[in-house]
Each structure stands twice: as structure tokens, then as C-alpha cells.
Design an enzyme around this catalytic site. Sequence first.
Site, mmCIF file in Angstrom:
data_model
loop_
_atom_site.group_PDB
_atom_site.id
_atom_site.type_symbol
_atom_site.label_atom_id
_atom_site.label_comp_id
_atom_site.label_asym_id
_atom_site.label_seq_id
_atom_site.Cartn_x
_atom_site.Cartn_y
_atom_site.Cartn_z
ATOM 1 N N ARG A 198 0.845 -1.188 0.000
ATOM 2 C CA ARG A 198 0.000 0.000 0.000
ATOM 3 C C ARG A 198 0.883 1.242 0.000
ATOM 4 O O ARG A 198 1.876 1.303 0.719
ATOM 5 C CB ARG A 198 -0.897 0.030 1.243
ATOM 6 C CG ARG A 198 -1.927 -1.068 1.264
ATOM 7 C CD ARG A 198 -2.894 -0.888 2.408
ATOM 8 N NE ARG A 198 -2.253 -0.962 3.715
ATOM 9 C CZ ARG A 198 -2.921 -1.146 4.849
ATOM 10 N NH1 ARG A 198 -4.225 -1.256 4.824
ATOM 11 N NH2 ARG A 198 -2.279 -1.205 6.002
ATOM 12 N N ASP B 182 0.572 5.479 0.548
ATOM 13 C CA ASP B 182 -0.333 6.474 1.106
ATOM 14 C C ASP B 182 -0.739 7.498 0.049
ATOM 15 O O ASP B 182 -0.172 7.554 -1.042
ATOM 16 C CB ASP B 182 0.338 7.196 2.273
ATOM 17 C CG ASP B 182 0.559 6.286 3.471
ATOM 18 O OD1 ASP B 182 -0.184 5.300 3.616
ATOM 19 O OD2 ASP B 182 1.477 6.577 4.271
ATOM 20 N N TYR C 168 12.305 2.067 -1.416
ATOM 21 C CA TYR C 168 11.733 3.400 -1.581
ATOM 22 C C TYR C 168 12.839 4.431 -1.729
ATOM 23 O O TYR C 168 13.953 4.240 -1.231
ATOM 24 C CB TYR C 168 10.891 3.787 -0.358
ATOM 25 C CG TYR C 168 9.544 3.130 -0.262
ATOM 26 C CD1 TYR C 168 8.403 3.756 -0.752
ATOM 27 C CD2 TYR C 168 9.393 1.888 0.349
ATOM 28 C CE1 TYR C 168 7.149 3.166 -0.649
ATOM 29 C CE2 TYR C 168 8.152 1.287 0.458
ATOM 30 C CZ TYR C 168 7.030 1.931 -0.037
ATOM 31 O OH TYR C 168 5.800 1.344 0.066
ATOM 32 N N ARG D 234 8.240 7.700 5.767
ATOM 33 C CA ARG D 234 8.109 9.146 5.977
ATOM 34 C C ARG D 234 8.488 9.529 7.404
ATOM 35 O O ARG D 234 9.052 10.601 7.636
ATOM 36 C CB ARG D 234 6.689 9.582 5.647
ATOM 37 C CG ARG D 234 6.377 9.498 4.144
ATOM 38 C CD ARG D 234 4.883 9.562 3.873
ATOM 39 N NE ARG D 234 4.330 10.825 4.329
ATOM 40 C CZ ARG D 234 3.017 11.034 4.468
ATOM 41 N NH1 ARG D 234 2.156 10.049 4.188
ATOM 42 N NH2 ARG D 234 2.566 12.200 4.880
#
Length: 248
Positions: free
Chosen positions: A49, A51, A109, A194
Site C-alpha cells: 500500500r 499512502d 523506496y 516518511r
Amino acid sequence: MRYFIEFAYNGTSYHGWQRQPNAISVQQVLEEALSLLLRQNISVVGAGRTDAGVHAKQMFAHLDVAKKLDVNELVKRLNNYLPKDIAIKRVFPVKADAHARFDATLRAYEYIIVPFKDPFSQESAHHVFLPLDVEVMNQEAKDLIGRQDFECFSKSHTDVHTYFCTITQAGWQKVGDKLVFTIAADRFLRNMVRAVVGTLLDVGLHKKPSGHIKKVIASKSRGEAGVSVPAQGLYLTRVEYSDIEIDE
């Protein structure tokens, strides 16, 4: 028959990957396109998933259909039908039990920071105008490596069974006029990357001392970690599988 789809998307206009009751998502748009073109109700399972506002340079999902597909023709038709911010790279058949999410062994990422005002990266990077101590941020990032309990970086009230993740890569490098953070792990918790970046920025701005990452991890408290950085600078860049052939 089960197929994998490899695709990419700009997440600016979407409320994340996963379907939402009152907001548009990448999953919804992809499922609706597939259902229309294949003339049957199609559900897809993604590799993970992302965001709201987060992008993906490489994402995988699987779907099940009753008949063999002309994969090249489907890629062409999907790309013609889908909006310009979602691009299908390829579709390929896999074993009936292959799973886009559970069979993934690594996800990577990148988080991109631009250190100056730039009207062309407002939706694709985070702007930080104060000087950052990249050397100390890379020293701190080393303390992320390994299998650890990362509850401190997880969004509260998630439905996970464990907060343990194995991080294999974490570090900053200058790429042209940008600063790029790369992190890879077997799995990530919700909002984890994050929160990690926000915590490292606190050290890089000298708001927190060296050794802060170790202290935050040991605390297991989200309140000890930094503020989550904005979504637009985050990209899912790579998903790897050990038992599924995904190379050309």
C-alpha cells in the site's frame, strides 16, 4: 489463470493505492479499467500500500481471469484507456498460487529532497531550504540496518501482527542538485518511511544529537520519532520476488 501486472503511477491525484469508500485510489481506477476491457469483474491484489500522494516507479499486482490473455494487446489497450498518471509496463502469466503481496521479498523506496524553491517539483519532492548535515544523517541511517522492532516509526492503531522489519539498505546521496534517501526492507509499516526520513532530518538539522535513531528505536514510541515528511517526495522504486520470474 493468474497474471501479474507491472505498472507505475504518479500518486498526486490519488488517495493512495488501496480502495477507499469516499476517495479515488489507484486500485479502483485499475480495477475498473480491467473490468471494462476484459468484460468481467476484476479484483487486483497489490504488492503493498502507498499512502495518499505517494508515487510508484515500480509496482506489481495480480489478477485472476477465466481465459488466456493476449498480454501485449492488453497492455496496449490499458495504456490507451487509463489516465496519463498510470502506466502499464507489462502483463505476464504466473503460477496459480503466486501472490503479489505475500511473495515479495524486498521493497525499496526513495525520498527526494530539493534544497531550493523549484516550481517544477512542488508535487514530486520535499523542499528543505535549511542546510542539512548529510554525513551525520548517513551515520544515523546505519543504525536502521538489520532486523528490529520499528514500532516507533509506525502509524498508530494499525492491524499488523508484528512491528519487526529487516532493513538491508538505508542512506543518503546527492544526485545532481537533489538529495535522495534510499531504503530497502523485506516489509514496511504504515507511514514508516516518511517517519524515518523526518527523524533523520531532525538530526541533519542538528535539532537532535547523534545517537538519536538508536534512542527512538529503543523507545518503541511514535512520539519520540520525528514528524512524517510530506508524501509527494516518496517513491516506491523496486519490488523483488525470489520465486517469480519478473525479468524480461
